[in-house]
Design a protein around this motif. Structure first.
Motif, PDB file in Angstrom:
ATOM      1  N   LEU A 116       0.866  -1.074   0.069  1.00  0.00           N
ATOM      2  CA  LEU A 116       0.082  -0.464   0.184  1.00  0.00           C
ATOM      3  C   LEU A 116       0.821   1.529   0.051  1.00  0.00           C
ATOM      4  O   LEU A 116       1.823   1.731   0.612  1.00  0.00           O
ATOM      5  CB  LEU A 116      -1.330  -0.112   1.070  1.00  0.00           C
ATOM      6  N   PHE A 117       0.830   2.088  -0.577  1.00  0.00           N
ATOM      7  CA  PHE A 117       1.600   3.357  -1.141  1.00  0.00           C
ATOM      8  C   PHE A 117       0.586   4.703  -0.053  1.00  0.00           C
ATOM      9  O   PHE A 117      -0.820   4.993  -0.929  1.00  0.00           O
ATOM     10  CB  PHE A 117       1.581   3.913  -2.886  1.00  0.00           C
ATOM     11  N   ASP A 118       1.103   5.283   0.164  1.00  0.00           N
ATOM     12  CA  ASP A 118      -0.176   6.057   1.273  1.00  0.00           C
ATOM     13  C   ASP A 118       0.375   7.275   0.580  1.00  0.00           C
ATOM     14  O   ASP A 118      -0.062   8.441   1.347  1.00  0.00           O
ATOM     15  CB  ASP A 118       0.078   6.355   2.538  1.00  0.00           C
ATOM     16  N   THR A 119       1.346   7.822  -0.251  1.00  0.00           N
ATOM     17  CA  THR A 119       1.762   8.962  -0.957  1.00  0.00           C
ATOM     18  C   THR A 119       1.265   8.988  -2.403  1.00  0.00           C
ATOM     19  O   THR A 119       2.131   7.603  -2.789  1.00  0.00           O
ATOM     20  CB  THR A 119       2.712   9.667  -0.476  1.00  0.00           C
ATOM     21  N   ASP A 120       1.415   9.588  -3.466  1.00  0.00           N
ATOM     22  CA  ASP A 120       2.305   9.407  -4.817  1.00  0.00           C
ATOM     23  C   ASP A 120       3.481   8.861  -5.195  1.00  0.00           C
ATOM     24  O   ASP A 120       3.925   9.611  -4.792  1.00  0.00           O
ATOM     25  CB  ASP A 120       2.085  11.018  -5.478  1.00  0.00           C
ATOM     26  N   ALA A 121       3.556   7.989  -5.759  1.00  0.00           N
ATOM     27  CA  ALA A 121       4.917   7.790  -6.776  1.00  0.00           C
ATOM     28  C   ALA A 121       5.745   7.469  -7.743  1.00  0.00           C
ATOM     29  O   ALA A 121       4.509   7.067  -8.377  1.00  0.00           O
ATOM     30  CB  ALA A 121       5.251   6.769  -5.125  1.00  0.00           C
ATOM     31  N   LEU A 122       6.313   6.919  -7.647  1.00  0.00           N
ATOM     32  CA  LEU A 122       6.983   6.739  -9.390  1.00  0.00           C
ATOM     33  C   LEU A 122       7.584   5.696  -8.924  1.00  0.00           C
ATOM     34  O   LEU A 122       8.746   5.035  -8.058  1.00  0.00           O
ATOM     35  CB  LEU A 122       7.795   7.603  -9.814  1.00  0.00           C
ATOM     36  N   VAL A 123       7.221   5.147  -9.769  1.00  0.00           N
ATOM     37  CA  VAL A 123       7.893   3.033  -9.157  1.00  0.00           C
ATOM     38  C   VAL A 123       8.275   2.494 -10.839  1.00  0.00           C
ATOM     39  O   VAL A 123       7.433   2.401 -11.721  1.00  0.00           O
ATOM     40  CB  VAL A 123       6.626   2.635  -8.844  1.00  0.00           C
ATOM     41  N   ALA A 124       9.544   1.811 -10.515  1.00  0.00           N
ATOM     42  CA  ALA A 124       9.888   0.716 -11.779  1.00  0.00           C
ATOM     43  C   ALA A 124      10.180  -0.474 -11.453  1.00  0.00           C
ATOM     44  O   ALA A 124      10.722  -1.003 -10.229  1.00  0.00           O
ATOM     45  CB  ALA A 124      11.144   1.455 -13.130  1.00  0.00           C
ATOM     46  N   VAL A 125       9.867  -1.695 -12.283  1.00  0.00           N
ATOM     47  CA  VAL A 125      10.304  -3.191 -11.393  1.00  0.00           C
ATOM     48  C   VAL A 125      10.875  -3.504 -13.191  1.00  0.00           C
ATOM     49  O   VAL A 125      10.685  -3.653 -13.855  1.00  0.00           O
ATOM     50  CB  VAL A 125       8.917  -3.446 -11.250  1.00  0.00           C
ATOM     51  N   THR A 126      12.115  -3.693 -13.196  1.00  0.00           N
ATOM     52  CA  THR A 126      12.766  -4.819 -14.028  1.00  0.00           C
ATOM     53  C   THR A 126      13.122  -6.311 -13.241  1.00  0.00           C
ATOM     54  O   THR A 126      13.134  -6.584 -12.105  1.00  0.00           O
ATOM     55  CB  THR A 126      14.217  -4.033 -14.153  1.00  0.00           C
TER      56      THR A 126
END
Length: 292
Positions: free
Chosen positions: A69-79
């Motif tokens: 669960l993210f409680d704030t906006d975020a920038l994410v990537a998965v490799t």
């Protein structure tokens, strides 16, 4: 650059989810393993996609992923390993940066290829470090208490809404994942002490990975003839990628969390450029070896 404090709340931990960075080089003489992300290239590419520096920690996700669960906006990537990844119920792509809104759950579904994925989140990670690294030492978990993820764990990040670097092109993307690979090796210190029959068998066939496979090392199913002459060995230095031959003739590939010395013959060392591939193998996958 706008920043806000983000908390990742782990509703599920996954099979083995840990915080990893580049590890602790230079402390092996003190008995401290190098540690760090097993697939360094994938970890670095995840950070690249969200605009982080290479040494920023990431989540290493093994076989079965978490729900976060993210409680704030975020920038994410998965490799790395290819999972079905969902933002709430919407699937997103691997190897592309994506925005996560506050209150959103990121869930890892089916594992399609590989073994370990790497999740980067833009910003400064506040996981506790020991000897300059947030990577856990599984034998001494108290040194990095934030880095072995459990259900209910909370991880704080000073989230930075950076400009994402986009998708990976063919020159930077990770190589295709496979369950049968060939690794380049160099002779180890005890290579000449191993019987020629054992050496021929070592290079002449594939080796299946047993269930005894983790961040310390992979035991291979093959049984080889051991030493030409049984000599008493003193405990000697080893590094990630060293392949030892046990007294029963089973090869073991040592990885980042392995002990720093060992008493078994060191038959070969896997080249640095091929080490990342091992991280994406799992029990039942097959390895072939070739001299560089």
């Amino acid at each position: 650059m706008k920043q806000s404090e983000l908390t990742l709340i782990f509703l599920k931990a996954g099979m083995q989810t840990t915080v990893q960075d580049q590890g602790r080089a230079g402390l092996q003489h003190l008995g401290v393993p190098i540690g760090g992300a097993l697939d360094k290239r994938s970890a670095e590419l995840a950070n690249y996609l969200v605009g982080n520096k290479q040494q920023t920690p990431v989540l290493e996700i093994t076989m079965m992923g978490p729900e976060i669960l993210f409680d704030t906006d975020a920038l994410v990537a998965v490799t790395g390993a290819q999972f079905d990844i969902y933002i709430d119920n919407k699937i997103v792509k691997n190897e592309e940066a994506f925005h996560v809104k506050s209150g959103t759950i990121v869930r890892f579904g089916q594992l399609n290829y590989g073994c370990r994925a790497y999740m980067a989140v833009a910003g400064k990670w506040n996981a506790k470090k020991w000897k300059g690294s947030a990577s856990p030492i599984l034998q001494a978990a108290e040194a990095t208490p934030d880095s072995i993820i459990k259900k209910g764990s909370k991880l704080k990040i000073e989230s930075a809404h950076l400009n994402k670097n986009g998708t990976l092109d063919k020159n930077t993307s990770t190589p295709p994942l496979a369950n049968k690979i060939r690794l380049k090796v160099k002779p180890g210190p005890e290579f000449e002490n191993i019987s020629r029959t054992a050496i021929a068998k070592f290079f002449g066939q594939g080796h299946l990975i047993t269930q005894d496979a983790n961040r310390m090392g992979y035991r291979l199913k093959t049984e080889l003839t051991a030493l030409e002459e049984k000599k008493e060995m003193i405990s000697s230095g080893i590094i990630p990628g060293t392949v030892q031959l046990t007294s029963s003739g089973q090869p073991i590939i040592l990885l980042n969390d392995a002990q720093t010395t060992g008493g078994y013959p060191r038959i070969v060392n896997i080249t640095d450029k091929d080490l990342d591939q091992i991280a994406q193998l799992k029990p039942g996958d097959e390895i072939w070896f070739s001299l560089e």
